[in-house]
Design a protein around this motif. Structure first.
Motif, PDB file in Angstrom:
ATOM      1  N   GLY A  33       0.853  -1.183   0.000  1.00 54.55           N
ATOM      2  CA  GLY A  33       0.000   0.000   0.000  1.00 54.55           C
ATOM      3  C   GLY A  33       0.879   1.219   0.000  1.00 54.55           C
ATOM      4  O   GLY A  33       1.769   1.351   0.842  1.00 54.55           O
ATOM      5  N   ILE A  34       0.683   2.125  -0.958  1.00 54.78           N
ATOM      6  CA  ILE A  34       1.495   3.338  -1.015  1.00 54.78           C
ATOM      7  C   ILE A  34       0.598   4.571  -0.954  1.00 54.78           C
ATOM      8  O   ILE A  34      -0.585   4.517  -1.312  1.00 54.78           O
TER       9      ILE A  34
ATOM     10  N   GLU B  63      -3.404  -1.921   5.376  1.00 48.08           N
ATOM     11  CA  GLU B  63      -3.582  -2.042   6.818  1.00 48.08           C
ATOM     12  C   GLU B  63      -4.809  -2.895   7.139  1.00 48.08           C
ATOM     13  O   GLU B  63      -4.763  -3.785   7.998  1.00 48.08           O
ATOM     14  N   HIS B  64      -5.913  -2.615   6.462  1.00 48.13           N
ATOM     15  CA  HIS B  64      -7.158  -3.349   6.692  1.00 48.13           C
ATOM     16  C   HIS B  64      -6.995  -4.824   6.297  1.00 48.13           C
ATOM     17  O   HIS B  64      -7.484  -5.716   7.000  1.00 48.13           O
TER      18      HIS B  64
ATOM     19  N   ILE C 139       3.005  -4.872   3.184  1.00 49.49           N
ATOM     20  CA  ILE C 139       3.862  -3.775   3.603  1.00 49.49           C
ATOM     21  C   ILE C 139       3.160  -2.432   3.421  1.00 49.49           C
ATOM     22  O   ILE C 139       2.550  -2.178   2.384  1.00 49.49           O
ATOM     23  N   ASP C 140       3.283  -1.596   4.440  1.00 46.11           N
ATOM     24  CA  ASP C 140       2.881  -0.193   4.342  1.00 46.11           C
ATOM     25  C   ASP C 140       4.057   0.538   3.718  1.00 46.11           C
ATOM     26  O   ASP C 140       5.043   0.840   4.380  1.00 46.11           O
TER      27      ASP C 140
ATOM     28  N   SER D 200      -0.925  -3.605  14.334  1.00 52.47           N
ATOM     29  CA  SER D 200      -1.037  -2.952  13.030  1.00 52.47           C
ATOM     30  C   SER D 200       0.335  -2.869  12.372  1.00 52.47           C
ATOM     31  O   SER D 200       1.364  -2.818  13.048  1.00 52.47           O
ATOM     32  N   ILE D 201       0.360  -2.846  11.025  1.00 49.02           N
ATOM     33  CA  ILE D 201       1.643  -2.706  10.336  1.00 49.02           C
ATOM     34  C   ILE D 201       2.071  -1.243  10.267  1.00 49.02           C
ATOM     35  O   ILE D 201       3.170  -0.941   9.813  1.00 49.02           O
ATOM     36  N   GLY D 202       1.215  -0.338  10.734  1.00 46.13           N
ATOM     37  CA  GLY D 202       1.564   1.077  10.796  1.00 46.13           C
ATOM     38  C   GLY D 202       1.818   1.494  12.234  1.00 46.13           C
ATOM     39  O   GLY D 202       1.831   0.668  13.154  1.00 46.13           O
ATOM     40  N   SER D 203       2.022   2.790  12.443  1.00 46.62           N
ATOM     41  CA  SER D 203       2.252   3.287  13.800  1.00 46.62           C
ATOM     42  C   SER D 203       0.918   3.430  14.529  1.00 46.62           C
ATOM     43  O   SER D 203      -0.134   3.646  13.911  1.00 46.62           O
TER      44      SER D 203
END
Length: 242
Positions: free
Chosen positions: A15-16, A32-33, A47-48, A177-180
Motif C-alpha cells: 500500500g502506497i 492495513e485493513h 507492507i505499508d 497494526s503494520i503502521g504506527s
C-alpha cells in the motif's frame, strides 16, 4: 527476481500513499485493513510502503507477484475503482500523478526492470480520489467504501496463482497494526484537532496578508546566492585551499 517455475512464488502486497492528505492515503489504509483481517502463507508479505519511494526497490526485486493499492488519477468519477495489470502498471502510476510519491514509485519499478529483477506479475488496484487538499484529513466515504472491494479484487487475483488468504476469526488489534499506533484509522480520525487549531488548507498565520510568492523562484534564489559573502578561504585570496 523470478522464482523457478516449480518453486513457491514470493508475493508482495503493497500500500502506497500519504495518510496526511485525505484520499491519498487509500493504498496504505487498504493494506492495513487487509493485514488486520486476513492471514496469509509465509511467502506473502504485506507492507505499508507510504511514500518511501526508492527505499522499496529491494522489496520489489524480491517479489514474483506484486499487488499495489494506491489512489490514482484515472480521469474517472471520484470514488471509481479500477485495476491495471502487467506493463501498464508503471504507466498509470506516472501518467497523471496524484502526488510526488507516484513519481518515486514509478521509478522504483523502472529500477527493478533495469536491474533485471522486475516482478513477473503486477497488479495495481487504484481508486480515483475525491479530496486531496485536506491536510490531516481522512478518506472520504466514497473512497473508504472501496477498501473491502479492493481487497476482494486482490484476493481473487492471488487465488489465480493458488495463493489463498484466510479471514481472521478475530481481527488484529491496534498494537499489531503494520503502521504506527498514532496513525491507526480510528485514532487518526477521532483525535483530529478542530480546524481553528489545525488549518486544513494552509495556515493564515503564515500565509496571511502581506505574503506574496516570488514570481520566479529560481531567479530569486540565484540572486540571493550571488549576494552571499565569499567563504574565509576565498576572501583571503585562496589561502584556505592551499
Amino acid at each position: 527476481m523470478a522464482s523457478p517455475p516449480d518453486s513457491t512464488p514470493s508475493v508482495l502486497v503493497l500500500g502506497i500513499g500519504n495518510l496526511l492528505w485525505a484520499d491519498e492515503g487509500f493504498g496504505v489504509r487498504a493494506v492495513e485493513h487487509m493485514h488486520r483481517h486476513w492471514a496469509f502463507p509465509d511467502n506473502v508479505r504485506l507492507i505499508d510502503g507510504g511514500t518511501q519511494g526508492v527505499y522499496l526497490v529491494q522489496n520489489i526485486r524480491e517479489a514474483d507477484i506484486l499487488v499495489v493499492f494506491d489512489a490514482v488519477d484515472y480521469g474517472l468519477e471520484p470514488g471509481t475503482m479500477k485495476r491495471v495489470e502487467g506493463e501498464e502498471v508503471p504507466r498509470f502510476l506516472g501518467a497523471k500523478k496524484v502526488s510526488l510519491h507516484q513519481t518515486g514509485f514509478q521509478e522504483v519499478l523502472m529500477m527493478a526492470e533495469m536491474l533485471g529483477d522486475p516482478p513477473a506479475h503486477q497488479l495495481l488496484i487504484g481508486v480515483q480520489p475525491v479530496e486531496l487538499e485536506d491536510y490531516g484529513g481522512s478518506l472520504r466515504p466514497q473512497v473508504k467504501d472501496k477498501i473491502e472491494p479492493a481487497i476482494a479484487m486482490a484476493l481473487d487475483y492471488l487465488a489465480d496463482f493458488g495463493i489463498v488468504g484466510e479471514r481472521r476469526t478475530v481481527p488484529l488489534g491496534d498494537a499489531e497494526s503494520i503502521g504506527s499506533l498514532e496513525m491507526v484509522l480510528e485514532r487518526y480520525e477521532g483525535e483530529r484537532p478542530d480546524a481553528e487549531i489545525a488549518p486544513r488548507h494552509g495556515d493564515d498565520r503564515v500565509l496571511g496578508a502581506g505574503f506574496v510568492p516570488p514570481a520566479d523562484f529560481d531567479a530569486e534564489m540565484a540572486e540571493l546566492v550571488s549576494r552571499m559573502p565569499l567563504d574565509a578561504g576565498d576572501a583571503a585570496g585562496g589561502e584556505g585551499a592551499r
